[in-house]
Design a protein around this motif. Structure first.
Motif, mmCIF file in Angstrom:
data_model
loop_
_atom_site.group_PDB
_atom_site.id
_atom_site.type_symbol
_atom_site.label_atom_id
_atom_site.label_comp_id
_atom_site.label_asym_id
_atom_site.label_seq_id
_atom_site.Cartn_x
_atom_site.Cartn_y
_atom_site.Cartn_z
ATOM 1 N N TYR A 2 -2.811 39.290 1.881
ATOM 2 C CA TYR A 2 -1.732 38.923 0.973
ATOM 3 C C TYR A 2 -0.793 37.999 1.729
ATOM 4 O O TYR A 2 -0.289 38.345 2.803
ATOM 5 C CB TYR A 2 -0.960 40.149 0.486
ATOM 6 N N SER A 3 -0.566 36.799 1.187
ATOM 7 C CA SER A 3 0.330 35.836 1.810
ATOM 8 C C SER A 3 1.762 36.131 1.385
ATOM 9 O O SER A 3 2.090 36.053 0.193
ATOM 10 C CB SER A 3 -0.051 34.411 1.405
ATOM 11 N N ARG A 4 2.605 36.446 2.348
ATOM 12 C CA ARG A 4 4.004 36.742 2.037
ATOM 13 C C ARG A 4 4.766 35.468 1.676
ATOM 14 O O ARG A 4 5.681 35.509 0.859
ATOM 15 C CB ARG A 4 4.679 37.422 3.235
ATOM 16 N N SER A 5 4.385 34.339 2.256
ATOM 17 C CA SER A 5 5.095 33.086 1.970
ATOM 18 C C SER A 5 4.705 32.521 0.605
ATOM 19 O O SER A 5 5.559 32.025 -0.146
ATOM 20 C CB SER A 5 4.822 32.059 3.065
ATOM 21 N N MET B 210 -6.831 38.117 15.018
ATOM 22 C CA MET B 210 -5.629 37.722 14.290
ATOM 23 C C MET B 210 -4.938 38.939 13.699
ATOM 24 O O MET B 210 -5.488 40.046 13.673
ATOM 25 C CB MET B 210 -5.960 36.737 13.169
ATOM 26 N N ASN B 211 -3.717 38.725 13.231
ATOM 27 C CA ASN B 211 -2.944 39.725 12.510
ATOM 28 C C ASN B 211 -2.586 39.162 11.138
ATOM 29 O O ASN B 211 -2.267 37.985 11.003
ATOM 30 C CB ASN B 211 -1.674 40.076 13.288
ATOM 31 N N GLY B 212 -2.666 39.996 10.106
ATOM 32 C CA GLY B 212 -2.285 39.583 8.763
ATOM 33 C C GLY B 212 -1.767 40.786 7.996
ATOM 34 O O GLY B 212 -1.543 41.862 8.564
ATOM 35 N N VAL C 217 -2.515 44.323 9.432
ATOM 36 C CA VAL C 217 -3.963 44.333 9.638
ATOM 37 C C VAL C 217 -4.332 43.506 10.869
ATOM 38 O O VAL C 217 -3.922 42.349 10.998
ATOM 39 C CB VAL C 217 -4.706 43.761 8.409
ATOM 40 N N ILE C 218 -5.092 44.120 11.758
ATOM 41 C CA ILE C 218 -5.619 43.425 12.928
ATOM 42 C C ILE C 218 -7.120 43.236 12.745
ATOM 43 O O ILE C 218 -7.839 44.180 12.401
ATOM 44 C CB ILE C 218 -5.370 44.230 14.226
ATOM 45 N N LEU C 219 -7.587 41.998 12.964
ATOM 46 C CA LEU C 219 -9.017 41.727 12.955
ATOM 47 C C LEU C 219 -9.524 41.684 14.392
ATOM 48 O O LEU C 219 -8.901 41.067 15.258
ATOM 49 C CB LEU C 219 -9.326 40.388 12.274
ATOM 50 N N GLN C 220 -10.661 42.340 14.614
ATOM 51 C CA GLN C 220 -11.258 42.418 15.945
ATOM 52 C C GLN C 220 -12.739 42.084 15.844
ATOM 53 O O GLN C 220 -13.438 42.590 14.961
ATOM 54 C CB GLN C 220 -11.077 43.824 16.523
#
Length: 207
Positions: A47-50, A26-28, A14-17
């Motif tokens: 979703y946090s992968r860490s 940002m990218n998430g 996901v890119i936020l613009q």
């Protein structure tokens, strides 16, 4: 809108613009639950992968990302979300996670608005607005004349300089008249057959 969650371990990139400046923020990553919550709440969830959990962008800082529109890429496994950022996007305090070395007419507009809202002695913007509409309009006319002369003389450097001056004065004039650059952009996009203003309600129906 039907993202393909069968790829990439069920995650969308996901890119936020920024919807106004078009700056990439940002990218998430989103899983299906984060995607659905983003649609429902109209603010961005990831979703946090860490940490292996959902998290709302800005949940601790308050700098939420208000959703304006969402677009899938051609493979349906990447998402572009245009947002209104409520504060800095990056955890370091900068507007973007990629770089704050970004300039646009919107940047200049924000500078003009800031100088008008918080006037400082010696500020040229304050001088213009104190003098009022007639002075601002006179300067716009003068700068337009300088642009025409530079173009007529085939002086590229002078043309760039004078056009820069003209754009600044136009933004002061627009702000003084209560007109935003966004309204001008909307009109231009309307003339070119491009839909600019997204209704969250309309988007949700499409999603």
């Amino acid at each position: 809108m039907n993202p393909d969650f069968s790829k990439n371990n069920g995650l969308l990139s996901v890119i936020l613009q920024d919807t106004n400046t078009k700056q990439v923020l940002m990218n998430g990553f989103m899983n299906e639950e984060a995607f659905e919550k983003t649609k429902t709440d109209k603010v961005v969830w990831f979703y946090s992968r860490s940490k292996e959990r959902l998290w709302k962008k800005g949940e601790s800082s308050g700098n939420v990302q208000e959703v304006v529109s969402m677009k899938l890429d051609c493979d349906k496994d990447a998402l572009l979300i245009e947002v209104v950022p409520h504060g800095p996007t990056c955890h370091t305090g900068t507007r973007s996670c990629f770089s704050d070395d970004y300039f646009s007419l919107q940047t200049l507009e924000r500078t003009v608005q800031k100088k008008i809202k918080n006037p400082e002695e010696g500020s040229y913007t304050k001088y213009l607005t104190d003098k009022g509409a007639d002075k601002i309009l006179k300067k716009c006319g003068e700068e337009m004349t300088e642009v025409v002369i530079a173009a007529k003389n085939k002086d590229k450097k002078e043309l760039v300089d004078e056009t820069s001056d003209l754009l600044y004065h136009l933004l002061v004039m627009l702000n003084n008249e209560g007109v935003s650059l966004k309204e001008v952009e909307n009109k231009l996009e309307e003339r070119h057959g491009v839909k600019q203003e997204y209704s969250i309600r309309d988007d949700i129906q499409k999603w």
